[in-house]
Design an enzyme around this catalytic site. Structure first.
Site, PDB file in Angstrom:
ATOM      1  N   GLY A   1      60.368  26.940  44.421  1.00 30.47           N
ATOM      2  CA  GLY A   1      60.718  27.951  45.505  1.00 30.47           C
ATOM      3  C   GLY A   1      61.569  29.006  45.174  1.00 30.47           C
ATOM      4  O   GLY A   1      62.571  28.883  44.467  1.00 30.47           O
TER       5      GLY A   1
ATOM      6  N   ASP B   1      56.559  34.666  47.140  1.00 38.65           N
ATOM      7  CA  ASP B   1      57.272  34.634  45.806  1.00 38.65           C
ATOM      8  C   ASP B   1      57.667  36.029  45.473  1.00 38.65           C
ATOM      9  O   ASP B   1      58.762  36.291  44.270  1.00 38.65           O
ATOM     10  CB  ASP B   1      56.671  33.657  44.653  1.00 38.65           C
ATOM     11  CG  ASP B   1      56.605  32.434  45.246  1.00 38.65           C
ATOM     12  OD1 ASP B   1      55.796  32.154  46.103  1.00 38.65           O
ATOM     13  OD2 ASP B   1      57.414  31.774  44.797  1.00 38.65           O
TER      14      ASP B   1
ATOM     15  N   LYS C   1      52.052  31.184  47.279  1.00 39.91           N
ATOM     16  CA  LYS C   1      51.587  29.952  46.942  1.00 39.91           C
ATOM     17  C   LYS C   1      50.053  30.019  47.147  1.00 39.91           C
ATOM     18  O   LYS C   1      49.712  30.608  48.091  1.00 39.91           O
ATOM     19  CB  LYS C   1      52.101  28.656  47.593  1.00 39.91           C
ATOM     20  CG  LYS C   1      51.309  27.271  47.172  1.00 39.91           C
ATOM     21  CD  LYS C   1      51.385  27.063  45.668  1.00 39.91           C
ATOM     22  CE  LYS C   1      52.935  26.955  45.113  1.00 39.91           C
ATOM     23  NZ  LYS C   1      52.630  27.148  43.486  1.00 39.91           N
TER      24      LYS C   1
END
Ligand code: MRU
Length: 348
Positions: A48, A238, A249
């Site tokens: 994460g 991200d 993702k």
């Protein structure tokens, strides 16, 4: 509700919930050296974007502690090596590079200090990264909550919760704030193949919170969206490029296409530490490719035939035009994103 802490620093060691083992085992992974932190990030003990940023910051602090007995020159040399190693531990989530850059800046600005004093300052800075992330999560949660109807069915992808941050989460932080404010929610959590962050981690967090939720196979999402069963989609990121393209993702892009086709609001929830103003568009973002066994095996058991080739990108890029809004701690950005991003950058 018992608070989930993805990581905590305890006298010379970084204690992380071992996310590879959840939810069947709730055990910690303890790193005492920066190399162990590097391993933990690579192997996804911790994952994460904001969580790996914080872990890297503590990795630098552990390195400083490790080298405290060396003379200044060797201390600085070893510290630089640690910064380099941690910076390379995963390539896509820019929070990692952001954290390493922040620590490097602090080191450069205080290089006149004695080794022990500098080491203490580095640890203090890692604590600050953590405390700031907690406040950022709450601010994002509050801004995001403004777009959640009183009764809402939310679709989410991957794990964007306490495990992915050091606070309440990004997209899942919005879900939490909506829940705490008394909204009537149902959350559909994509299982998120191949690493199953949705099935293993998001499902675990939602259950712990008592938020009504259903776990679905990734391939179910399009049908739910087409059938009008989803009010809003919330995902994390991200790395967000300067034009609003967002890497998240693998599978996020596909969701955004279906959401756009059926007019379902699609929000990216990401702190400003996830924005890479130097990337002009998603094309500049490096996408991590991970090992084939993530696809050929489940829980260490092979189900695909030996010899099959595998393509396993960990992330994809959702183009800005598919994004209804980008929820940051500073507010919700709307298209045109290049202008909105430039204005945001001037405030940082
Ligand atoms: O490979 P992972 O599990 O580190 O990927 C995580 C995600 O893609 C999250 O959605 C992202 O970091 C944003 S949530 C903090």
């Amino acid at each position: 509700m018992e608070k989930i802490l993805s990581l905590k620093y305890e006298e010379g060691q970084l204690v992380m919930i071992d996310q590879r083992k959840l939810p069947l085992q709730e055990v910690d992974f303890v790193a005492r050296t920066y190399r162990e932190v590097d391993f933990a990030i690579k192997d996804m003990v911790i994952r994460g974007a904001p969580a790996i940023g914080a872990a890297a910051a503590y990795g630098v602090a552990l390195a400083a502690r490790e080298f405290e007995d060396l003379d200044k020159e060797d201390f600085m040399k070893n510290l630089e090596e640690a910064l380099e190693v941690l910076n390379r531990s995963r390539p896509t989530a820019v929070n990692l590079m952001w954290a390493v850059k922040r620590m490097r800046k602090l080191i450069n600005e205080n290089q006149n200090l004695e080794v022990k004093a500098l080491s203490a300052l580095i640890l203090e800075e890692a604590h600050k990264v953590t405390v700031e992330d907690q406040a950022i999560n709450i601010a994002m949660g509050d801004h995001g909550n403004t777009v959640i109807p009183q009764k809402a069915t939310i679709l989410t992808h991957c794990n964007t919760g306490a495990l992915a941050t050091v606070g309440i989460g990004t997209a899942l932080g919005v879900v939490r704030q909506a829940h705490y404010s008394g909204k009537d929610l149902l959350v559909y959590a994509d299982e998120t193949r191949p690493r199953l962050q949705g099935g293993r981690l998001t499902a675990w967090e939602l259950l712990k919170e008592g938020i009504p939720a259903r776990l679905i196979a990734d391939s179910v999402a399009a049908t739910l969206i087409r059938d009008g069963k989803i009010d809003v989609i919330l995902v994390g990121a991200d790395r967000v490029a300067g034009n609003g393209d967002a890497a998240n993702k693998i599978g996020t892009f596909m969701l955004s296409v279906v959401a756009k086709a059926y007019g379902v609001p699609f929000y990216v929830v990401a702190p400003t530490t996830t924005i890479d103003f130097e990337s002009r568009s998603g094309e500049d973002i490096v996408i991590e490719e991970r090992e084939a066994t993530e696809v050929t095996h489940i829980e260490g058991v092979r189900f695909a035939p030996e010899g099959i080739e595998v393509y396993n990108p960990a992330f994809d890029v959702t183009p800005a035009e598919n994004i209804t809004g980008i929820v940051t701690e500073k507010g919700i950005l709307k298209a045109p994103y290049t202008e909105a991003m430039a204005a945001l950058r001037r405030t940082l």
